[in-house]
Design a protein around this motif. Structure first.
Motif, PDB file in Angstrom:
ATOM      1  N   GLN A   1       0.831  -1.217   0.000  1.00 11.03           N
ATOM      2  CA  GLN A   1       0.000   0.000   0.000  1.00 11.03           C
ATOM      3  C   GLN A   1       0.865   1.267   0.000  1.00 11.03           C
ATOM      4  O   GLN A   1       0.452   2.285  -0.556  1.00 11.03           O
ATOM      5  N   ASP A   2       2.027   1.205   0.630  1.00 13.53           N
ATOM      6  CA  ASP A   2       2.885   2.383   0.773  1.00 13.53           C
ATOM      7  C   ASP A   2       3.463   2.792  -0.595  1.00 13.53           C
ATOM      8  O   ASP A   2       4.247   2.047  -1.196  1.00 13.53           O
ATOM      9  N   ALA A   3       3.079   4.002  -1.078  1.00 12.43           N
ATOM     10  CA  ALA A   3       3.416   4.409  -2.449  1.00 12.43           C
ATOM     11  C   ALA A   3       4.928   4.528  -2.665  1.00 12.43           C
ATOM     12  O   ALA A   3       5.437   4.149  -3.730  1.00 12.43           O
ATOM     13  N   VAL A   4       5.640   5.018  -1.653  1.00 12.68           N
ATOM     14  CA  VAL A   4       7.089   5.229  -1.828  1.00 12.68           C
ATOM     15  C   VAL A   4       7.804   3.869  -1.924  1.00 12.68           C
ATOM     16  O   VAL A   4       8.644   3.649  -2.813  1.00 12.68           O
ATOM     17  N   ILE A   5       7.437   2.980  -1.012  1.00 12.56           N
ATOM     18  CA  ILE A   5       8.077   1.651  -1.024  1.00 12.56           C
ATOM     19  C   ILE A   5       7.713   0.895  -2.308  1.00 12.56           C
ATOM     20  O   ILE A   5       8.551   0.231  -2.919  1.00 12.56           O
ATOM     21  N   LEU A   6       6.454   1.056  -2.751  1.00 14.65           N
ATOM     22  CA  LEU A   6       6.031   0.376  -3.981  1.00 14.65           C
ATOM     23  C   LEU A   6       6.846   0.870  -5.183  1.00 14.65           C
ATOM     24  O   LEU A   6       7.286   0.078  -6.024  1.00 14.65           O
ATOM     25  N   LYS A   7       7.078   2.171  -5.220  1.00 15.87           N
ATOM     26  CA  LYS A   7       7.837   2.748  -6.337  1.00 15.87           C
ATOM     27  C   LYS A   7       9.273   2.204  -6.342  1.00 15.87           C
ATOM     28  O   LYS A   7       9.804   1.797  -7.386  1.00 15.87           O
ATOM     29  N   ASP A   8       9.836   2.184  -5.147  1.00 20.74           N
ATOM     30  CA  ASP A   8      11.207   1.684  -4.988  1.00 20.74           C
ATOM     31  C   ASP A   8      11.301   0.207  -5.427  1.00 20.74           C
ATOM     32  O   ASP A   8      12.184  -0.196  -6.194  1.00 20.74           O
ATOM     33  N   LEU A   9      10.330  -0.599  -4.982  1.00 20.25           N
ATOM     34  CA  LEU A   9      10.334  -2.028  -5.325  1.00 20.25           C
ATOM     35  C   LEU A   9      10.107  -2.231  -6.819  1.00 20.25           C
ATOM     36  O   LEU A   9      10.740  -3.088  -7.450  1.00 20.25           O
ATOM     37  N   THR A  10       9.214  -1.415  -7.393  1.00 26.55           N
ATOM     38  CA  THR A  10       8.944  -1.528  -8.835  1.00 26.55           C
ATOM     39  C   THR A  10      10.240  -1.292  -9.617  1.00 26.55           C
ATOM     40  O   THR A  10      10.554  -2.038 -10.553  1.00 26.55           O
ATOM     41  N   ALA A  11      11.008  -0.296  -9.184  1.00 27.08           N
ATOM     42  CA  ALA A  11      12.265   0.004  -9.884  1.00 27.08           C
ATOM     43  C   ALA A  11      13.246  -1.172  -9.754  1.00 27.08           C
ATOM     44  O   ALA A  11      13.925  -1.537 -10.724  1.00 27.08           O
ATOM     45  N   ILE A  12      13.267  -1.780  -8.571  1.00 27.27           N
ATOM     46  CA  ILE A  12      14.192  -2.905  -8.358  1.00 27.27           C
ATOM     47  C   ILE A  12      13.805  -4.100  -9.241  1.00 27.27           C
ATOM     48  O   ILE A  12      14.648  -4.717  -9.889  1.00 27.27           O
ATOM     49  N   LEU A  13      12.507  -4.399  -9.287  1.00 25.13           N
ATOM     50  CA  LEU A  13      12.080  -5.539 -10.125  1.00 25.13           C
ATOM     51  C   LEU A  13      12.282  -5.232 -11.610  1.00 25.13           C
ATOM     52  O   LEU A  13      12.691  -6.104 -12.378  1.00 25.13           O
ATOM     53  N   ASP A  14      12.029  -3.969 -12.004  1.00 30.45           N
ATOM     54  CA  ASP A  14      12.272  -3.577 -13.410  1.00 30.45           C
ATOM     55  C   ASP A  14      13.704  -3.919 -13.790  1.00 30.45           C
ATOM     56  O   ASP A  14      13.956  -4.512 -14.839  1.00 30.45           O
TER      57      ASP A  14
END
Ligand code: ADP
Ligand code: ASP
Ligand code: MG
Length: 436
Positions: A79-92
């Motif tokens: 749910q946390d937008a900042v953590i989600l963004k960070d994780l999305t970048a890592i998986l990308d």
């Protein structure tokens, strides 16, 4: 401190990951070992195979599909937008690496490197999910602490010092990948399919943990293979010896090598069900729970080899010559029986079979049968129980038994059957030994 390992289905959906976080509520100092999200390692193996067979377009297509599924997974989980963004970048970045792996790596390393991505991604996701719900935790890297020696055995000394150092430097909950390691050349490697159980046991032994918990999708070790037999029951307690035999002879709930490190370090192993944490599961320890047949397991993919001597009797040195062939091809033997003129034995790896056949033919005449299964009855002190073997074999009167082994260990009786008869044999034994 405790080591808790969660298998593929335990982290296989956002809902399951939430369940794992719940189980970890009182595990402030534990080491948590994760498998890849269920299905991922199979998909990665498929991708590696497409690359290997020069079907790059199919590999890239499959990577895109997988990437889409992971995006949906993390969007639903975090749910946390900042953590989600960070994780999305890592998986990308991981998926970009996966697509480029083909260009950068040699074929042998390519496959192992692709296979490692599943655990690297599941731990990245879980580490950040825990942060997003306010649970502080550290992400460790198994590639920094677990390596194989040139004989393919884990380097326990190195593991002990490297992992202890990491754990001492990072107090609190720690997350680490199962299955993956480095080899003696420093390349990415793995402990073979299902190897996360083995990782957990190695980590537990290295840290002298008080307990190793293996969390999976069933309430502990059952007394027969639930995939083929109905009415199987969970076993409350097993000895290390019993559990090791069951794991080695096909009880998929434990990787074949996973009991040994815990046994040597005398650390109890507890098998638990993530979907039913309240169920007791199975405790594996030095004591076990006394004598008697505890469970039946089956191991497929067995090849039977019979070598017949040209002479009337087995000559002095005949067995030695045969064993030397298997030694040379680094192929281990599971079962063995001898008669006046012949030796029958089984192996579970077929990659050197034609070389083995050629060398054995220099010693005697050779018959090879593939697609066999070893059915194994396991329990402590089985030889002490009169009538047990008779009872077991009377259950198998409808099944053609190819070999029997009794007395090699105090913990098992094994029979070899054609794989097409396996389910019938498992069911008949179950009825005879546990239901009547
Ligand atoms: P994980 O992904 O958690 O490592 P596995 O699929 O490797 O889980 O192992 C659990 C599965 O092992 C169970 O779902 C069950 O089908 C299978 N299995 C085979 N034999 C046994 C047994 N004797 N007792 C319990 N489970 C068994
Ligand atoms: N992910 C690996 C496999 O599927 C290791 C494991 O799950 O234990 O084989
Ligand atoms: Mg497993």
């Amino acid at each position: 401190m405790r080591v808790l390992k969660f298998g593929g289905t335990s982290v296989g959906s956002p809902e399951s990951m939430r369940g794992v976080a719940n189980i970890l509520k009182n595990e402030a100092e534990s080491l948590v070992v994760l498998s890849a999200i269920s299905g991922t390692t199979n998909r990665l193996a498929e991708i590696a195979e497409y690359f290997r067979s020069n079907q790059e377009h199919l590999a890239l297509k499959e990577i895109d599909v997988l990437e889409g599924e992971y995006k949906i997974f993390i969007d639903e989980l975090i749910q946390d937008a900042v953590i989600l963004k960070d994780l999305t970048a890592i998986l990308d970045a991981r998926f970009i690496d996966l697509k480029r792996a083909f260009v950068k790596l040699q074929p042998a390393e390519l496959e192992r490197s692709i296979l490692a991505q599943g655990e690297l991604m599941s731990t990245s996701i879980f580490h950040r999910y825990l942060k997003s719900i306010g649970v502080e935790n550290h992400l460790l890297n198994a590639l920094d602490v677990l390596r194989l020696k040139s004989d393919l055995e884990p380097d326990s000394e190195f593991l002990k010092s490297a992992l202890s150092q990491e754990v001492n430097a990072k107090p609190g909950l720690k997350i680490i990948q199962g299955y993956i390691c480095r080899n003696a050349f420093g390349e990415i490697d793995n402990l073979k399919r299902g190897g996360s159980d083995y990782s957990a046991s190695l980590f537990g032994a290295a840290l002298s943990a008080e307990e190793i918990q293996i969390w999976t999708d069933i309430d502990g070790m059952h007394n027969n293979d639930p995939r083929y037999v109905t009415g199987t029951k969970s076993i409350e307690r097993l000895s290390f010896n019993e559990a090791a035999e069951l794991a080695y002879f096909g009880a998929k709930i434990l990787h074949p090598s996973s009991v040994h490190p815990a046994h040597v370090a005398n650390i109890p192993v507890i098998l638990k069900n993530t979907q039913r944490p309240e169920a007791k599961g199975t405790r594996i320890d030095m004591m076990g729970s006394g004598t008697g047949i505890k469970a039946i397991a089956a191991k497929d993919g067995i090849t039977a080899i019979k070598v017949k001597s040209g002479r009337m009797l087995l000559a002095y040195g005949f067995l030695k010559k045969i064993f030397e062939v298997f030694d040379w091809y680094k192929t281990s033997i599971d079962m063995i029986t001898t008669s006046e003129v012949a030796v029958s034995l089984t192996i579970d790896q077929n990659d050197q079979i034609e070389h083995i056949r050629a060398d054995l033919e220099k010693i005697g005449s050779v018959e090879i049968d593939e697609n066999q299964s070893i059915i194994c009855l396991v329990g402590d002190e089985l030889q002490e129980l009169p009538g047990l073997a008779v009872n077991a074999f009377s259950a198998l009167k409808e099944v053609n038994i190819r070999m029997i082994s009794f007395g090699g260990s105090k913990h098992n009786i094994s029979v070899l059957v054609d794989s097409k008869d396996k389910v019938k044999a498992l069911q008949a034994l179950h009825e005879n030994l546990f239901q009547s």
